[in-house]
Design an enzyme around this catalytic site. Structure first.
Site, mmCIF file in Angstrom:
data_model
loop_
_atom_site.group_PDB
_atom_site.id
_atom_site.type_symbol
_atom_site.label_atom_id
_atom_site.label_comp_id
_atom_site.label_asym_id
_atom_site.label_seq_id
_atom_site.Cartn_x
_atom_site.Cartn_y
_atom_site.Cartn_z
ATOM 1 N N HIS A 196 -69.123 17.500 -2.693
ATOM 2 C CA HIS A 196 -68.870 18.464 -1.622
ATOM 3 C C HIS A 196 -69.394 19.823 -2.056
ATOM 4 O O HIS A 196 -69.298 20.192 -3.231
ATOM 5 C CB HIS A 196 -67.364 18.553 -1.339
ATOM 6 C CG HIS A 196 -66.964 19.809 -0.600
ATOM 7 N ND1 HIS A 196 -66.323 20.858 -1.222
ATOM 8 C CD2 HIS A 196 -67.121 20.189 0.687
ATOM 9 C CE1 HIS A 196 -66.097 21.816 -0.347
ATOM 10 N NE2 HIS A 196 -66.577 21.439 0.821
ATOM 11 N N SER A 353 -65.669 25.984 18.920
ATOM 12 C CA SER A 353 -66.199 25.385 17.702
ATOM 13 C C SER A 353 -66.715 23.973 17.986
ATOM 14 O O SER A 353 -66.284 23.317 18.934
ATOM 15 C CB SER A 353 -65.121 25.324 16.617
ATOM 16 O OG SER A 353 -64.027 24.523 17.038
ATOM 17 N N ARG A 354 -67.627 23.518 17.148
ATOM 18 C CA ARG A 354 -68.229 22.199 17.324
ATOM 19 C C ARG A 354 -67.476 21.207 16.432
ATOM 20 O O ARG A 354 -67.673 21.154 15.216
ATOM 21 C CB ARG A 354 -69.716 22.239 16.970
ATOM 22 C CG ARG A 354 -70.452 20.952 17.335
ATOM 23 C CD ARG A 354 -71.958 21.153 17.222
ATOM 24 N NE ARG A 354 -72.670 20.004 17.759
ATOM 25 C CZ ARG A 354 -73.191 19.032 17.005
ATOM 26 N NH1 ARG A 354 -73.064 19.063 15.686
ATOM 27 N NH2 ARG A 354 -73.827 18.022 17.566
#
Length: 394
Positions: A196, A353-354
């Protein structure tokens, strides 16, 4: 992100004005405008920008809201390009766009399949590029995403953020800019680790569009299902070298911060074997240019930290039982992202937001087995012991 609240081709030697290369992109269906809407929007943008420029020429005070600032930034990028005198938000944006291309290029070489690239926009300003690969040869799911958000913070959010940022203005509302590059890679092979990465920049603006408060955040961490000590040492050593170029105190401080943040406290174990994590790096730590240089070195260290590990592990043999253990560990990964990660919570609570981009970090497959415990003195058990008691790898 940290216990404190926050949002969330290598850099050229000089910032030269260049025409961006053609992008293999397509607009998300829900956001694809028709020609008439596009024409109306273009007309509004021209009128808005013309008004702003007239006011500036007349030496009258200019009030920029988030949308008009987004329009002005786009015009600046298009007509003037970016150099060392440009606003930090535009310099950071150019850098992470270049890094996204470089990372995707190398990952496609490793996997042999291409990422799907979606370009999307926000009605109130900003947008992003989502590069996602599913069911590849090496990666079961991989995402390398950029998000740019222009918006307005309400008074309750400002009050919460002032706990960690006393230089944040007290106001009923503040326009803000948030930019981030987020990446999560989930390999097929349980011997190959998940990784990450996130690097971000946040600023609030005064009415004239200049920064009022700013800070950087980010880091990178490794999450293996099977622990290879030499991989952990290599990953941490590469990050330490990037940190040491700027401050010898950075690596031990940010390594500890990573261990404490990426922790499933409800299980008493870390999500993985860590890396570095930091947030809220503002003028109390270093000036903007030096912090930006630090961010650049950290982000550039990703490919050298991860690709050698993948070259060694991606084709190793594994059993069905070992694949099952990977699925269990992925379940713990999901638990952290949905229960504890403040970046996920922040993103889902930002209007417009997506969601697909925010939840990109979740693996394609995972499992939760009731009362599942590894066998004593097994490789699986050793991993759990390290996760409960984080090690110093370098």
């Amino acid at each position: 992100m940290s216990k404190r609240f926050s949002q969330s081709a290598f850099l050229r030697p000089q910032f030269l004005r260049t025409r961006p290369p053609p992008r293999r992109s397509f607009t998300v269906g829900a956001n694809r405008p028709n020609k008439s809407r596009w024409a109306n929007g273009a007309a509004v943008a021209v009128i808005s920008l013309s008004g702003l420029l007239f006011a500036m020429a007349s030496q009258k005070p200019v009030k920029f809201d988030a949308r008009s600032l987004a329009e002005l930034d786009e015009r600046t990028k298009r007509e003037k390009g970016i150099d060392e005198n440009s606003p930090m938000r535009l310099r950071m944006e150019q850098f992470i766009r270049e890094q996204q291309k470089a990372i995707v290029f190398e990952l496609e070489k490793l996997d042999g399949k291409s990422f799907r690239e979606d370009t999307w926009s926000r009605e109130k300003g900003g947008g992003g590029v989502s590069c996602v690969l599913q069911e590849g040869n090496v990666f079961e799911k991989a995402g390398v995403n950029i998000s740019v958000v222009y918006g307005t913070l309400p008074k309750p959010a400002i009050a919460k953020m002032r706990v960690n940022h006393k230089n944040l203005a007290e106001a009923d509302e503040l326009d803000f800019y948030a930019l981030g590059l987020s990446m999560v890679l989930h390999p097929h092979n349980p011997m190959a680790p998940t990784v990450h990465l996130n690097y971000r920049y946040f600023e609030t603006m005064l009415p004239d569009g200049t920064p009022q408060a700013w800070w950087f955040g980010g880091g990178s961490d490794l999450t293996p299902s099977y622990l290879f000590d030499e991989d952990a040492v290599h990953f941490h050593k590469t990050l330490k070298e990037a940190c040491d170029k700027h401050n010898k105190d950075y690596y031990p401080k940010f390594k500890k911060w990573c261990d404490e943040y990426f922790c499933n406290t409800h299980r008493g174990e870390s999500r993985g074997i860590g890396g570095i994590f930091f947030d809220d790096l503002d003028e109390t730590v270093a000036d903007a240019d030096n912090t930006f240089a630090f961010i650049q070195d950290c982000l550039k260290s990703f490919l050298p930290s991860y690709l050698p590990i993948m070259q060694k592990r991606k084709d190793m043999p594994f059993t069905a039982k070992e694949k099952e253990w990977q699925q269990v560990r992925r379940g713990r990964y999901v638990e952290f992202n949905l229960v504890h990660d403040r970046g996920t919570a922040f993103g889902l609570n930002v209007p417009g937001s997506r969601v697909e981009s925010i939840l990109m970090s979740l693996p394609l497959t995972a499992s939760w087995r009731y009362m599942y415990e590894p066998e004593p003195r097994s490789r699986e058990q050793r991993l759990v012991e390290v996760l409960k008691n984080p090690k110093e790898w370098v």
